[in-house]
Enzyme design. Structure first.
Site, PDB file in Angstrom:
ATOM      1  N   GLY A 254      67.569   0.283 -29.897  1.00  0.00           N
ATOM      2  CA  GLY A 254      68.410   0.022 -30.975  1.00  0.00           C
ATOM      3  C   GLY A 254      68.053   0.763 -32.444  1.00  0.00           C
ATOM      4  O   GLY A 254      68.400   0.201 -33.211  1.00  0.00           O
TER       5      GLY A 254
ATOM      6  N   LYS B 281      69.836   3.239 -33.370  1.00  0.00           N
ATOM      7  CA  LYS B 281      70.989   3.588 -34.064  1.00  0.00           C
ATOM      8  C   LYS B 281      71.799   2.560 -34.243  1.00  0.00           C
ATOM      9  O   LYS B 281      72.530   2.549 -35.367  1.00  0.00           O
ATOM     10  CB  LYS B 281      71.762   4.443 -33.121  1.00  0.00           C
TER      11      LYS B 281
ATOM     12  N   ASP C 158      73.981  -2.835 -23.600  1.00  0.00           N
ATOM     13  CA  ASP C 158      73.005  -1.881 -22.740  1.00  0.00           C
ATOM     14  C   ASP C 158      72.924  -2.536 -21.461  1.00  0.00           C
ATOM     15  O   ASP C 158      72.651  -3.610 -21.386  1.00  0.00           O
ATOM     16  CB  ASP C 158      71.718  -1.830 -23.241  1.00  0.00           C
TER      17      ASP C 158
ATOM     18  N   ARG D 172      65.617  -3.676 -21.505  1.00  0.00           N
ATOM     19  CA  ARG D 172      66.015  -3.040 -22.577  1.00  0.00           C
ATOM     20  C   ARG D 172      66.577  -3.722 -23.802  1.00  0.00           C
ATOM     21  O   ARG D 172      66.498  -3.457 -25.353  1.00  0.00           O
ATOM     22  CB  ARG D 172      66.407  -1.533 -22.625  1.00  0.00           C
TER      23      ARG D 172
ATOM     24  N   ASP E  28      77.817  -2.971 -17.649  1.00  0.00           N
ATOM     25  CA  ASP E  28      77.907  -1.599 -17.410  1.00  0.00           C
ATOM     26  C   ASP E  28      78.893  -1.168 -18.229  1.00  0.00           C
ATOM     27  O   ASP E  28      80.268  -1.417 -18.295  1.00  0.00           O
ATOM     28  CB  ASP E  28      78.570  -1.533 -15.625  1.00  0.00           C
ATOM     29  N   GLY E  29      78.500  -0.262 -19.199  1.00  0.00           N
ATOM     30  CA  GLY E  29      79.455   0.352 -20.145  1.00  0.00           C
ATOM     31  C   GLY E  29      80.567   1.045 -19.577  1.00  0.00           C
ATOM     32  O   GLY E  29      81.760   1.376 -20.371  1.00  0.00           O
TER      33      GLY E  29
ATOM     34  N   ASP F 214      75.906   6.821 -27.014  1.00  0.00           N
ATOM     35  CA  ASP F 214      74.560   7.422 -27.064  1.00  0.00           C
ATOM     36  C   ASP F 214      74.077   7.500 -25.517  1.00  0.00           C
ATOM     37  O   ASP F 214      73.300   6.402 -25.350  1.00  0.00           O
ATOM     38  CB  ASP F 214      73.747   6.662 -28.140  1.00  0.00           C
TER      39      ASP F 214
ATOM     40  N   CYS G 147      70.279  13.327 -25.990  1.00  0.00           N
ATOM     41  CA  CYS G 147      68.852  14.164 -26.603  1.00  0.00           C
ATOM     42  C   CYS G 147      68.325  15.242 -25.445  1.00  0.00           C
ATOM     43  O   CYS G 147      67.311  15.378 -25.023  1.00  0.00           O
ATOM     44  CB  CYS G 147      67.712  12.944 -27.049  1.00  0.00           C
TER      45      CYS G 147
HETATM   46  C1  LIG Z   1      69.447   7.098 -24.880  1.00  0.00           C
HETATM   47  S1  LIG Z   1      69.191   5.553 -24.408  1.00  0.00           S
HETATM   48  C2  LIG Z   1      70.173   4.908 -25.988  1.00  0.00           C
HETATM   49  C3  LIG Z   1      69.277   4.938 -27.108  1.00  0.00           C
HETATM   50  C4  LIG Z   1      69.879   3.912 -28.359  1.00  0.00           C
HETATM   51  N1  LIG Z   1      71.022   4.329 -28.583  1.00  0.00           N
HETATM   52  C5  LIG Z   1      68.956   4.032 -29.338  1.00  0.00           C
HETATM   53  O1  LIG Z   1      69.263   4.739 -30.460  1.00  0.00           O
HETATM   54  O2  LIG Z   1      67.912   3.412 -29.483  1.00  0.00           O
HETATM   55  C6  LIG Z   1      70.375   5.435 -23.140  1.00  0.00           C
HETATM   56  C7  LIG Z   1      70.851   3.800 -22.881  1.00  0.00           C
HETATM   57  O3  LIG Z   1      71.884   3.664 -21.956  1.00  0.00           O
HETATM   58  C8  LIG Z   1      71.709   2.679 -20.931  1.00  0.00           C
HETATM   59  N2  LIG Z   1      72.500   2.717 -19.959  1.00  0.00           N
HETATM   60  C9  LIG Z   1      72.391   3.629 -18.795  1.00  0.00           C
HETATM   61  N3  LIG Z   1      73.196   3.357 -18.111  1.00  0.00           N
HETATM   62  C10 LIG Z   1      74.395   2.613 -18.596  1.00  0.00           C
HETATM   63  C11 LIG Z   1      75.636   1.980 -18.586  1.00  0.00           C
HETATM   64  N4  LIG Z   1      76.284   2.446 -17.332  1.00  0.00           N
HETATM   65  N5  LIG Z   1      76.080   1.226 -19.488  1.00  0.00           N
HETATM   66  C12 LIG Z   1      75.551   0.927 -20.474  1.00  0.00           C
HETATM   67  N6  LIG Z   1      74.450   1.227 -20.824  1.00  0.00           N
HETATM   68  C13 LIG Z   1      73.666   2.203 -19.854  1.00  0.00           C
HETATM   69  C14 LIG Z   1      70.116   2.804 -20.719  1.00  0.00           C
HETATM   70  O4  LIG Z   1      69.625   1.451 -20.352  1.00  0.00           O
HETATM   71  C15 LIG Z   1      69.585   3.212 -22.129  1.00  0.00           C
HETATM   72  O5  LIG Z   1      68.886   2.203 -22.791  1.00  0.00           O
END
Ligand SMILES: C[S@@+](CC[C@H](N)C(=O)[O-])C[C@H]1O[C@@H](n2cnc3c(N)ncnc32)[C@H](O)[C@@H]1O
Length: 409
Positions: A212, A214, A231, A236, A262-263, A280, A335
């Site tokens: 969170g 961002k 997410d 998470r 699922d995004g 992200d 990242c």
């Molecule tokens: C790099 S992290 C995000 C960090 C967050 N934006 C922040 O600034 O704190 C990537 C996130 O993508 C989520 N994720 C993985 N696959 C996903 C999907 N299919 N749909 C949505 N979220 C997903 C993971 O659970 C993870 O929390």
């Protein structure tokens, strides 16, 4: 192996097979199994480093050793000021530590650059009187167009220690209402949010939002009419809820629509809707991968997941593009230093959006970010698309890749 009989048996040294350095037959298979079971396992962090040495030494050439040593050294943080707390007092406290608000400093530098280019323009006019006023204006616009259009949200304040200063921020303290004054994060991770340039009244989607950092930065802009934070991971997402609870008043956080979908399906569920979308994505989290065994994507059991990352990233970016309304803007970020997860994913998503969905996408030029934030971050100069913050010992932020795309129709 069958027991040796007859003349062959005579070829054996005294002591039989054991004399050849082999264990007696009854132990041989057990020995083999044990050997297989105890073969030295390479740790996930070591595997990550081997992988990076192989790929990044090609990608970055002579710069790789400097990035490598920085990845293995202590990371720097930034303190994102929480505007929902007593922000002035918090800023004063951070300034007493000798930290500076890098967003504000970059704005000041931009205005100086613009001022200098205007002065140059006027000087040029003196030496070239044949130039008309409108011609002079267009010269000014081409000299500093990106800085002029670089409307960075003035509401985002993030303090960092200057280059070479490796001081640490103390943990944030709650105020009388229990609200925390600042959020510690890799300051480079604010750049995708700044690039998104949220405008008042925007509908905003944060597709992979947890834990969170961002999302919180997006809320600091005070511009989101509606913020959807998604997410896939329920645990998470709960961390995201806790972050909002510690930083944002209830009435504001109640307006954040938190989901755990699922995004990749978002475009179908809610297409053509948002003015701004942040994608992200999950990635190889390079800094974490060389430092932490826990939850390391280079562990053997996550091999398939790692191999599938670029595909997942592409699908998420595509979903973000579909969720944006025509004219809407999308920022993709990771990242990781990997071109496969950065530029290649962007290129592929743009191609698929065009060929399969008839959506044209324009990749925006963010090179002005390099000039704006050069005093705080070390940027890679040779990204084909988007911008990349390189870890550097004097400014040990990142890696952070970000690329901005505009959906045309
Ligand atoms: C790099 S992290 C995000 C960090 C967050 N934006 C922040 O600034 O704190 C990537 C996130 O993508 C989520 N994720 C993985 N696959 C996903 C999907 N299919 N749909 C949505 N979220 C997903 C993971 O659970 C993870 O929390």
């Amino acid at each position: 192996m069958a027991a040796l009989r007859g003349p062959a048996r005579r070829l054996l040294p005294p002591g039989g097979l054991a004399g050849l350095g082999l264990p007696p037959r009854r132990y041989r298979y057990r020995y083999k199994e044990k050997w297989a079971g105890t073969a030295p396992k390479i740790s996930a962090t070591r595997l990550a480093l081997q992988n990076f040495d192989m790929n990044y030494s090609v990608q970055f050439g002579s710069v790789w050793p400097s990035i490598r040593v920085s990845l293995l050294s202590e990371q720097k943080y930034g303190a994102l000021v929480n505007n929902f707390s007593d922000a002035n007092r918090v800023s004063q406290e951070l300034e007493l530590l000798n930290a500076v608000d890098f967003v504000y400093e970059s704005q000041k530098a931009a205005w100086h650059m613009q001022w200098d280019s205007r002065v140059e323009g006027v000087r040029g006019e003196e030496t070239a009187p044949q130039e008309t006023h409108s011609e002079q204006l267009s010269v000014e616009q081409t000299q500093a167009p990106s800085l002029l259009s670089a409307s960075i949200s003035p509401n985002i304040k993030c303090y960092t220690f200057s280059k070479g200063d490796v001081s640490r921020f103390p943990p944030a303290r709650p105020d009388a209402l229990g609200t925390l004054g600042y959020y510690l994060l890799d300051a480079a991770s604010l750049l995708p949010v700044l690039a998104l340039n949220v405008q008042p009244g925007d509908l905003v989607l944060d597709l992979c939002a947890a834990p969170g950092g961002k999302t919180l930065a997006l809320l600091q802009t005070g511009c989101c009419r509606h913020l959807a934070a998604n997410d896939i991971s329920a645990s998470r997402s709960n961390r995201l809820r806790r972050v909002l609870c510690s930083y944002v008043p209830k009435d504001i956080s109640a307006d954040v629509h938190i989901t755990s979908w699922d995004g990749r399906n978002w475009g179908e569920l809610e297409g053509d809707t948002y003015n701004r979308v942040l994608v992200d994505v999950p990635c190889t989290t390079d800094r974490h991968s060389v430092m932490e065994e826990n939850n390391n994507i280079f562990s053997r059991k996550r091999l398939k997941e790692r191999q599938m990352l670029p595909m997942l990233q592409m699908q998420l970016l595509l979903a973000g593009l579909l969720a944006a309304r025509p004219g809407g803007e999308v920022v993709y970020s990771t990242c990781s230093l990997s071109q496969l997860q950065n530029e290649y994913v962007v290129e592929r998503a743009v191609e698929v959006a065009e060929t399969q969905y008839n959506i044209s996408v324009h990749v925006e030029d963010l090179s002005y970010f390099r000039r704006l934030f050069q005093d705080t971050f070390s940027f890679f100069a040779d990204c084909r698309l988007g911008e990349l913050v390189l870890p550097h010992l004097t400014a040990n932020f990142g890696p952070m890749y970000f690329c901005k795309l505009r959906r045309e129709q």
